[in-house]
Design an enzyme around this catalytic site. Structure first.
Site, PDB file in Angstrom:
ATOM      1  N   CYS A 124       0.835  -1.202   0.000  1.00  0.00           N
ATOM      2  CA  CYS A 124       0.000   0.000   0.000  1.00  0.00           C
ATOM      3  C   CYS A 124       0.871   1.253   0.000  1.00  0.00           C
ATOM      4  O   CYS A 124       1.736   1.408   0.869  1.00  0.00           O
ATOM      5  CB  CYS A 124      -0.923   0.007   1.208  1.00  0.00           C
ATOM      6  N   GLY A 170      -6.918  -4.940 -10.493  1.00  0.00           N
ATOM      7  CA  GLY A 170      -7.417  -4.021  -9.485  1.00  0.00           C
ATOM      8  C   GLY A 170      -8.386  -3.020 -10.068  1.00  0.00           C
ATOM      9  O   GLY A 170      -9.562  -3.320 -10.279  1.00  0.00           O
ATOM     10  N   ARG A 171      -7.892  -1.829 -10.395  1.00  0.00           N
ATOM     11  CA  ARG A 171      -8.771  -0.737 -10.815  1.00  0.00           C
ATOM     12  C   ARG A 171      -9.594  -1.061 -12.057  1.00  0.00           C
ATOM     13  O   ARG A 171     -10.713  -0.564 -12.202  1.00  0.00           O
ATOM     14  CB  ARG A 171      -7.929   0.525 -11.050  1.00  0.00           C
TER      15      ARG A 171
END
Length: 338
Positions: A100, A224-225
């Site tokens: 992250c 992911g996105r």
């Protein structure tokens, strides 16, 4: 592909995303072809475990197996206890977050900030692996910044510590989500270890997934996105990897049904008040590349009732159906001009 004793349906995975990959979204992605999904990041601080937010993040009731929980922190003992806590509540795989890039996470020396301290990385991984009898995996980045890339060292530490699988986002912490992913670094990590390696970063189409697998030698890809508002991307990629052919765009009637399923599960999970508000981002992602999507998104943000939100979604997709039976995304040049 396997993680420990668990055989996965395919090698196209859902990336853990804070505020996105809650149980309703993970379940939907799995139904639509994702071979594996990991929960949102759960804090290792035991003072937070009883909070409503943390309880939702580790809620796997009725979810398709294997059930994976991602944990984050900087203290080896605390992370080990957090792993045991989650395994006792049904987690079948523990994933450790060292990827992250968000400031509030890194400022607490968690997430990708840990990559600056290889000795601490080893202590954390060894402590968590020793604490539980389920597979432990690691998600990380290529380094702190371009001048301090240590993915190979971290990967070797992880393998020696007993980590069952690595997921590497091909960017440094300093990169955030900008620039292009470093697939050459993922390839180097794959060549350096014998455990499975998953490639993450900029995988947005079936062709890109195939390219990344070929270029890196990775065992799987993690999306992911690109899955936000397009959970059917997993079946599209899986089908292309298996057959070399493209699936057609989903039928509007199917998308309408899937959104109903997703939104009703979302409301039940969060309750009406929070559910209608947190659903707005998902609805916005579903419609953002469709004709009239931006205007609809703005209207949606003023609706504060679940039933009214569902009715508005139905009305929007009825208008879409007037243009054809399948989703028709706007051309890229139109999206740039919007």
């Amino acid at each position: 592909m396997k993680i420990g004793p668990y055989s996965l349906a395919n090698n196209v995975f859902v990336a853990p995303m804070a505020g996105v990959t809650d149980r309703p979204f993970r379940q939907l992605c799995k139904q639509l072809g994702a071979g594996y999904a990991v929960s949102e990041m759960a804090a290792s601080n035991p003072r937070l475990w009883a909070s409503e937010k943390s309880a939702r993040r580790i809620n796997h009731e009725g979810e398709m197996e294997p059930k994976a929980v991602q944990i984050a922190g900087a203290d080896p003992t605390m992370l080990a206890e957090c792993a045991k806590f989650n395994v006792a509540r049904g987690a079948q795989i523990i994933d450790i977050n060292m990827g992250c890039p968000v400031k509030k996470v890194c400022n607490a020396w968690c997430g990708s900030a840990l990559l600056q301290h290889e000795a601490l990385v080893a202590q954390i991984l060894e402590a968590v692996v020793a604490a539980v009898d389920v597979p432990v995996t690691l998600k990380f980045r290529t380094g702190w910044d371009r001048a301090h890339k240590n993915a190979l060292q971290i990967a070797r530490i992880a393998e020696q510590s007993g980590i069952a699988m690595l997921t590497l986002h091909g960017r440094t912490r300093a990169d955030g989500y900008s620039g292009e992913a470093e697939y050459e670094t993922i390839a180097a990590v794959k060549a350096a270890v014998s455990i499975p390696v998953v490639a993450n970063g900029d995988i947005t189409t079936p062709e890109k997934a195939q390219y990344v697998l070929q270029q890196t030698g990775a065992d799987a890809v993690m999306i992911g996105r690109a899955a936000q508002g397009r959970p059917w991307i997993f079946r599209e990629i899986d089908h292309y990897l298996r057959t070399g052919a493209h699936l057609p765009s989903p039928q509007i009637t199917e998308v309408k049904m899937l959104m109903h399923e997703h939104l009703r599960a979302h409301y039940a999970f969060y309750g009406d008040y929070l559910g209608v508000r947190t659903a707005r981002k998902h609805i916005g992602w579903y419609v953002r590349d469709l004709e009239g999507g931006e205007v609809f998104r703005q209207q949606m943000n003023r609706i504060e009732d679940c039933a009214a939100q569902l009715d508005a979604v139905d009305a929007f997709f009825e208008l879409q159906a007037a243009q054809g039976e399948r989703l028709q995304y706007r051309p890229a040049e139109e999206k740039l001009a919007a």
